[in-house]
Design an enzyme around this catalytic site. Structure first.
Site, PDB file in Angstrom:
ATOM      1  CE  LYS A   1      -9.497 -27.591  23.622  1.00  0.00           C
ATOM      2  NZ  LYS A   1      -9.132 -29.024  23.660  1.00  0.00           N
TER       3      LYS A   1
ATOM      4  CE1 TYR B   1      10.878 -13.195  46.955  1.00  0.00           C
ATOM      5  CE2 TYR B   1       9.828 -13.124  44.799  1.00  0.00           C
ATOM      6  CZ  TYR B   1       9.826 -12.804  46.153  1.00  0.00           C
ATOM      7  OH  TYR B   1       8.773 -12.099  46.689  1.00  0.00           O
TER       8      TYR B   1
END
Length: 373
Positions: A43, A263
């Site tokens: 999966k 940032y």
């Protein structure tokens, strides 16, 4: 060169290397440990490495049972494994029975409503693969309650009508041997399995293979360990590494002590420092929580074998490293973000998450190289 490769050396900023030979070796090791058939959980795009290459490699090695989460994943797995049994773990959504039949997929049924709909579809004469019956022994997520399963066992009519070919449950804490939940779940499942004599059963996930005295039943369902994740946290990892990730330095710069980086200036240089910016960020699936700040350390990369910390925020496309102590740092040099001592657990810890999330977040912008087969 593998037919699954997407590497473009002149345009790729980062490269993901997947060792399919290690994947197969891990599957064989777990199958030998279980002493029974080992399936494979593929999966989440085979935990990020790609359903098609993973299923191709594993089916070529002899794996005959695969587990996916969604129908779309099952269809992809079927395209490269035409003879395999492919179970769809997330149950049966209303009105989807014909899709399962069209692609010869097996739903994992976990409620009376799902059983009724699937049984009704089978009663029309549709050709379908055997389904699995999921019993919840402790997750409180998907699956029949044990009392519901035992009620079904008393009559067997509903189970026969649904064409059940596998009985399964899912551990909630098998990675922690000290947690009594696994022993309790195994005991409850043993009672349920005994009520369905002759029906193949599946209990073990990756970590379940390493639980003392845990029965393997007919089929096991390894996932994370196949891809190199440690199924025995706190102990040496018995699995081979499957995934490696490298990016390149695009720019170097020196900053003085006290300079704020990234940032919002969340990291401040404690000394005159050499910084390297690499072409990789959260748009590539590397968690923003790996940011290195004045308050908390973050991720790490290897530059010429030297561990170099992330500094400042992980941004969309770029990460900054402190390479002051890495003498080989140079523009264009490849740095390692996953591989060697930077295994899934180490990278997960640096990003304040788990290795599972690191794997399943692997981005699509990487050039991918498949080796080992």
């Amino acid at each position: 060169m593998s037919r699954f490769d997407t590497v473009q050396p002149h345009t790729d900023a980062a490269t993901l290397t997947v060792d399919l030979g290690a994947l197969v070796a891990n599957w064989r090791q777990l199958a030998a440990l279980a002493g029974s058939e080992a399936g494979a959980v593929v999966k989440a795009d085979a935990y990020g490495i790609g359903i098609e290459p993973a299923v191709t490699a594993l089916s070529g090695a002899g794996c005959r049972s695969f587990f996916v989460a969604h129908l779309s994943e099952g269809i992809r797995a079927r395209s490269v494994a035409p003879e395999a049994t492919i179970y769809v773990l997330n149950g049966l959504l209303p009105g989807r029975c014909a899709v399962y039949a069209e692609h010869a997929l097996s739903p994992v049924l976990g409620s009376r409503d799902e059983l009724a709909e699937w049984s009704g579809f089978r009663a029309t004469g549709a050709a379908v693969r055997p389904a699995a019956l999921h019993v919840d022994t402790g997750m409180n997520r998907l699956g029949l309650q044990p009392s519901e399963a035992l009620d079904l066992a008393r009559g067997h009519d509903a189970v026969a009508a649904a064409g059940i070919g596998l009985l399964m449950t899912h551990f909630s804490a098998s990675e922690d041997e000290a947690d009594p939940a696994s022993e309790r779940q195994a005991a409850d499942f043993a009672t349920i399995a005994a009520a369905f004599p002759g029906l193949p059963a599946s209990l073990k996930n990756s970590s379940g293979h390493f639980l003392p005295d845990c029965p393997s039943y007919a089929l096991t369902r390894p996932g994370y360990a196949l891809y190199g994740g440690n199924p025995t946290p706190g102990r040496a990892n018995p699995m081979r590494q499957v995934v490696g990730l490298e990016a390149r330095i695009i720019q170097l710069r020196s900053v003085e002590a006290g300079a704020q980086v990234g940032y919002n200036g969340r990291w401040t240089a404690p000394r005159r420092s050499l910084l390297a910016t690499i072409c990789l960020g959260y748009a590539d699936g590397y968690p923003r929580n790996a940011s290195g700040t004045d308050a908390l350390p973050g991720g790490t990369a290897l530059v010429g074998g030297v561990a170099c910390p992330f500094v400042g925020s992980v941004s969309m496309d770029l990460i900054i490293l402190d390479v002051t102590d890495a003498p080989s740092a140079a523009r264009g040099e490849a740095v390692t973000l996953l591989g060697g001592p930077l295994d899934l657990e180490a990278v997960g810890a640096g990003a304040k998450t788990i290795g599972y999330e690191i794997l399943t977040s692997l981005g699509r912008r990487y050039g991918r190289r498949y080796v080992g087969l």
